[in-house]
Every structure is written in structure tokens, then in C-alpha cells.
Design a protein around this motif. Sequence first.
Motif, PDB file in Angstrom:
ATOM      1  N   LYS A   1       4.722   1.978   1.653  1.00  0.00           N
ATOM      2  CA  LYS A   1       5.834   2.521   0.874  1.00  0.00           C
ATOM      3  C   LYS A   1       6.424   3.762   1.542  1.00  0.00           C
ATOM      4  O   LYS A   1       7.648   3.947   1.574  1.00  0.00           O
ATOM      5  CB  LYS A   1       5.362   2.855  -0.538  1.00  0.00           C
ATOM      6  CG  LYS A   1       5.012   1.648  -1.391  1.00  0.00           C
ATOM      7  CD  LYS A   1       4.549   2.079  -2.771  1.00  0.00           C
ATOM      8  CE  LYS A   1       4.173   0.871  -3.629  1.00  0.00           C
ATOM      9  NZ  LYS A   1       3.695   1.284  -4.976  1.00  0.00           N
TER      10      LYS A   1
ATOM     11  N   SER B   1       0.832  -1.197   0.000  1.00  0.00           N
ATOM     12  CA  SER B   1       0.000   0.000   0.000  1.00  0.00           C
ATOM     13  C   SER B   1       0.868   1.248   0.000  1.00  0.00           C
ATOM     14  O   SER B   1       2.082   1.214   0.225  1.00  0.00           O
ATOM     15  CB  SER B   1      -0.916  -0.010   1.222  1.00  0.00           C
ATOM     16  OG  SER B   1      -0.154   0.008   2.419  1.00  0.00           O
ATOM     17  N   ARG B   2       0.224   2.378  -0.249  1.00  0.00           N
ATOM     18  CA  ARG B   2       0.959   3.639  -0.293  1.00  0.00           C
ATOM     19  C   ARG B   2       1.548   3.977   1.074  1.00  0.00           C
ATOM     20  O   ARG B   2       2.671   4.487   1.173  1.00  0.00           O
ATOM     21  CB  ARG B   2       0.013   4.753  -0.766  1.00  0.00           C
ATOM     22  CG  ARG B   2       0.702   6.095  -0.984  1.00  0.00           C
ATOM     23  CD  ARG B   2      -0.290   7.144  -1.452  1.00  0.00           C
ATOM     24  NE  ARG B   2       0.350   8.411  -1.721  1.00  0.00           N
ATOM     25  CZ  ARG B   2       0.916   8.739  -2.878  1.00  0.00           C
ATOM     26  NH1 ARG B   2       0.898   7.877  -3.880  1.00  0.00           N
ATOM     27  NH2 ARG B   2       1.483   9.919  -3.037  1.00  0.00           N
TER      28      ARG B   2
END
Length: 333
Positions: free
Chosen positions: A90, A86-87
Motif C-alpha cells: 500500500k 500488505s502494508r
Amino acid sequence: MSGYGGGGYGGPVDGAGGGPPGGYAGHGSPASPPEYPYTRPLPPQGYPYERPLPPQGYPYGPPVPPQGYPYGPTHPPVAPPPVEPSRGRKIVRGIVNPLYAAQRTFRPSRPGIVEDPEVRKLQLWRTALGLLAWVGLMVTYRAVVSAHDVEAVADERLNQSWSGVLALVCTFPVVVGGFIAAARVGLRRVYLRRAACPLGAVVAIMASMGTSALAMAPEFAGFRDAVGLPGKIAIGVLCLWSICFALYGIGLSLVHVFRTADIHEVVPPVLAGVLVWEMALMDVITGAYPQVPPVARAVFILGAPVTVTALSWWELRRLRRHHGLSIRNALGR
């Protein structure tokens, strides 16, 4: 007397005797099978009702080949596709690992971008051979004879890399701006939108170097005293993170030319060719490598732009032949 004649075997009526009929057992010729006037004898059969079947290994049919599973054929196991993080994960990974953050910042990542592994291998070989040639040049002409000289040469090389980044920062808007201005009207908006990521890479490298100055420059000593010990610790951690990010980012920026492939695949070789001649001109003006004889110095300074120009031309040719990408098509002309 009998009505069958004197012999009782169908002799003449007058009673004359006669022999038994031919073929009777014990009298006359041997017995033979009777002949039927209306049918012909059938040929002998092996079975009384049907022809024999060929022998089978199993009584009810041919054997079935063994199966690995009872309900269908087996298939090789297929690994499940990797799950895209997922963002948020990251971002957390980039905060913890500055090298991962540099990769995400300075490597091209546009969807559908053409990546040629042969070009990337050649670029890596060019970088490694250039570094070996520089080290050999320094050692041959006794620029490195002590630990202090090693530190001085390393600082010089770092300054040259930083100068290359600064030159690239200055050259970037000129080349990219000219490329976008030369494109057709319908493509300008697309290229301007794609230029956001390369511009972000430029801002990131400048910000990382500014963070290092915040931690070490004497002009910010008053600020460091004002934030106290916790602030100094935070600034030190941020400075260490920024140094790792900047050093790795400088290398990636020079290889990927500030991820300008996100704009178009033909921009990096063009920008790299312009940049390397600009760096050679700066070396000539500043008098780099003064301890090297003039002939070797000229060969070393001109070797880099000639090699990079040839590599850029080969990359443009490969993009045109294998991927159908050219400068004219990129500009929509």
C-alpha cells in the motif's frame, strides 16, 4: 358270477343289472369337477406365488438422475475472497500513485462506519449541479469571453476551493472540539482517539501545498540553487506529485468533510452546514462575483448554504430513522 352284480358295476347282490355311475364319461350326464368336502377352491392368480409388480423402466429399480460429478452434487463456482495487500505494498502504491494516496488519506475508513449510498449519490449530484450553476453564471454574465478569462476564472475557482479548505481547517477544531467537549466523559477518549485520522488529513493537505510553494515560490530560489540539478529534479517530481495529491484531496475533503465521519457519522453534516454558511459570509464580505447583478448574486450566494443545510438535515434524519444514529445518542445524552 361276479361279486359286483350282474353288470359288474356295483349292482344289487341278487345280480340285477345297473347302469354306470352318474357322470362317467360316455354314459349319462357330462363330467363335472369333483367337490371336496373340506376346502374351498382358490381364486385364479396371475402368478403362482406372488402378485405381479408394476412394470419398471429398469430391471433393478428406478433410474438415478444423472450427476455432474460422480461423488456428489455439483455446486456453482465461488470466487475466492480478495487478498488484502500488505502494508508495504500500500505504501509503495501510494508513492507511485498520488490519487491512491489521496483516497487513503481523505476518505473515512473506520471499521464499522455506516455508509449510506443514497446520501453519497445526493452529495455528488449537489456538487455537479453546483459546478454547472457556477459555470452557467460565469458564461451568462460574460465573465468568460477569451482564453485569458478562462484562465482567470479557473484561478478564481481554485482560490475559492482553497479558501474553503482553509476555512474548513479553521472551523474544524472549533466544531470537533465542541462536539467532543459536549460528549460524556466515557466517550471523549474514544472521540479524541478517532480524531487522529481527520487531523492527519488536515496536516497532509497543508503539507502538500507547502511542497508546491517550495518548488515555485521565489523565496526558496536560493535553496533550489543550492541543491543543484538533481535536487531540482527531485523537487519538480515532488511538486507534481503534491499538486495531483492536493487537487484530488481538496475535492475529497469537501465531499467527506476531512473524513470527520471517522469520529462519528453525525459530525460531517453538522460541520458541512457550519462551513457553507461561513463561506457565504466570506463571499458577501469580499464582494465575490462583482460582474453579476445584485439579485442574481444574492440568489447564487444563498443557494449553496440553503441547499447544503437541507441536505445536512436530510442526512441527519436518514441516519436517525434508518441507522438509529442521532446527535443526542452520539453525545451519550
